[in-house]
Design an enzyme around this catalytic site. Structure first.
Site, PDB file in Angstrom:
ATOM      1  CB  CYS A  24       3.126  -8.364  10.339  1.00 37.03           C
ATOM      2  SG  CYS A  24       1.731  -7.519   9.713  1.00 37.03           S
ATOM      3  CG  HIS A  66      -2.081  -1.001   1.240  1.00 39.21           C
ATOM      4  ND1 HIS A  66      -2.891  -0.932  -0.009  1.00 39.21           N
ATOM      5  CD2 HIS A  66      -2.233  -2.098   1.789  1.00 39.21           C
ATOM      6  CE1 HIS A  66      -3.868  -2.062   0.228  1.00 39.21           C
ATOM      7  NE2 HIS A  66      -3.254  -2.627   1.420  1.00 39.21           N
TER       8      HIS A  66
HETATM    9 ZN   LIG Z   1       2.077  -6.600   7.930  1.00 31.88          ZN
END
Ligand SMILES: [Zn+2]
Ligand SMILES: [Zn+2]
Length: 360
Positions: free
Chosen positions: A162, A43
């Protein structure tokens, strides 16, 4: 040190020789061993979210502690660590009420007038998400990493930073699953597959995985999904509702699109909770209808799985070591930092589960 620098959105990252500073009192210098390639980086790389540039992305990493500041007490030189972008100060209202993944205190960063942690030819390079892990070294606040079992393989440990903390966190923290309850996971990338696997560990009843890519549905079934459907097929939502006799208790969105977030809401039973983990394009909206509200359906964000990562990540390591958490299946490919732009291309195609950058 070698690092992949983003100078301009929509342009390839460039491998440069970046200077990393010495650790300050509460900082830890880590030799990066592996870093997963997460969609959230894309992103920023593709300019969908603004970020100050130049910057080094990468936020899903594991490594070995090289040096620590004078005040650091939580890790020591030689420790194997996983980093997490949910750096927490430890003393704000979020932190002291147990919501440390929501901490936005600047105390985990260097003051603006201090020497930068990262620089290139004497000019500061921005540290992204407190980490900047597409680099041979990371200089982070001590509350952005946690020591783990040294037996844990670090390429797999990186994913805990993550994707797995987020996906599993949805199941364990944000929308806790009681054994026997039903779970529907929308999107079977790294985060979604981790959510599927965590739902199995939590003892969920039916675990339904939705994804348009057949290979990813097959991975989900390997990780614990009891059923899987094409997320794009019109028949999918009614099939999920019928299969679960009225909808699921927990829906987890792990894509970052309005349509998949709406799917998560539509597969809920009365009283069910939809947790949106994906990073949707800015300006996106998702909501509940009047009937959804009368049915006591709930819709929530789930930033980073509502983690308490210093506790959660070592537990996830234990799950892996005991053979419960299958990180091996989630990793599709391993590649050197020189191939970081190829890894992003793979992600844009959307077919693979997770690529991991490894440092030799
Ligand atoms: Zn991530
Ligand atoms: Zn805080």
């Amino acid at each position: 040190m070698k690092a992949a620098v983003l100078f301009e959105p929509k342009k390839p990252l460039e491998i440069r020789d970046v200077t990393v500073d010495k650790p300050g009192p509460h900082e830890v210098l880590i030799r990066t061993v592996a870093c997963g390639v997460c969609r959230s980086d894309l992103h920023f790389v593709d300019g969908a979210y603004p970020t100050p540039l130049p910057a080094i992305p990468g936020h899903e990493a594991a490594g070995i502690v090289e040096a620590v500041g004078d005040e650091v007490r939580t890790v020591k030189v030689g420790d194997a660590v996983v980093t997490c972008l949910s750096a927490f100060c430890g003393h704000c209202e979020f932190c002291v009420t147990g919501h440390m993944s929501l901490c936005i205190s600047s105390d985990t960063k260097r003051p603006r007038d201090a020497a930068p942690r990262l620089s290139l030819n004497g000019e500061p390079v921005n540290q992204m998400l407190n980490l900047s892990a597409y680099a041979e070294m990371m200089l982070v606040h001590e509350h952005a990493c946690v020591a783990i079992d040294p037996e844990m393989p670090l390429d797999r440990a990186a994913l805990l930073g993550c994707a797995v903390t987020t996906g599993a966190g949805a199941v364990f923290n944000a929308s806790p699953v009681t054994p026997g309850e039903t779970v529907c996971v929308v999107g079977c990338g790294g985060i979604g597959l981790a959510a599927v696997n965590a739902a199995k560990i939590a003892g969920a009843g039916k675990i339904i995985a939705l994804d348009p890519v057949p290979e990813k549905r097959a991975l989900a079934e390997k990780l614990g999904a009891t059923h899987s459907f094409d997320a794009m097929a019109e028949s999918t939502i009614p099939e999920v509702v019928e299969l679960t006799k009225g909808g699921v208790h927990h829906a987890i969105e792990a894509v970052g699109r309005e349509a998949s977030a709406q799917t998560a809401v539509k597969v809920l039973r009365r009283g069910g909770t939809a947790t949106i983990l994906g990073m949707m394009p800015l300006g996106s909206q998702v909501g509940l209808s009047a009937l959804d509200l009368l049915g006591s359906k709930k819709l929530q964000g789930g930033l980073m799985g509502g983690n308490r990562f210093p506790v959660d990540i070592p537990r996830l390591v234990d799950f892996y070591m005991r053979g419960l958490l299958d990180l091996d299946t989630i990793i599709a490919d391993r590649m050197p930092i020189e191939r970081i732009n190829d890894a992003f291309d793979e992600l844009r195609k959307g077919d693979a589960a997770r690529s991991v950058i490894t440092f030799g």
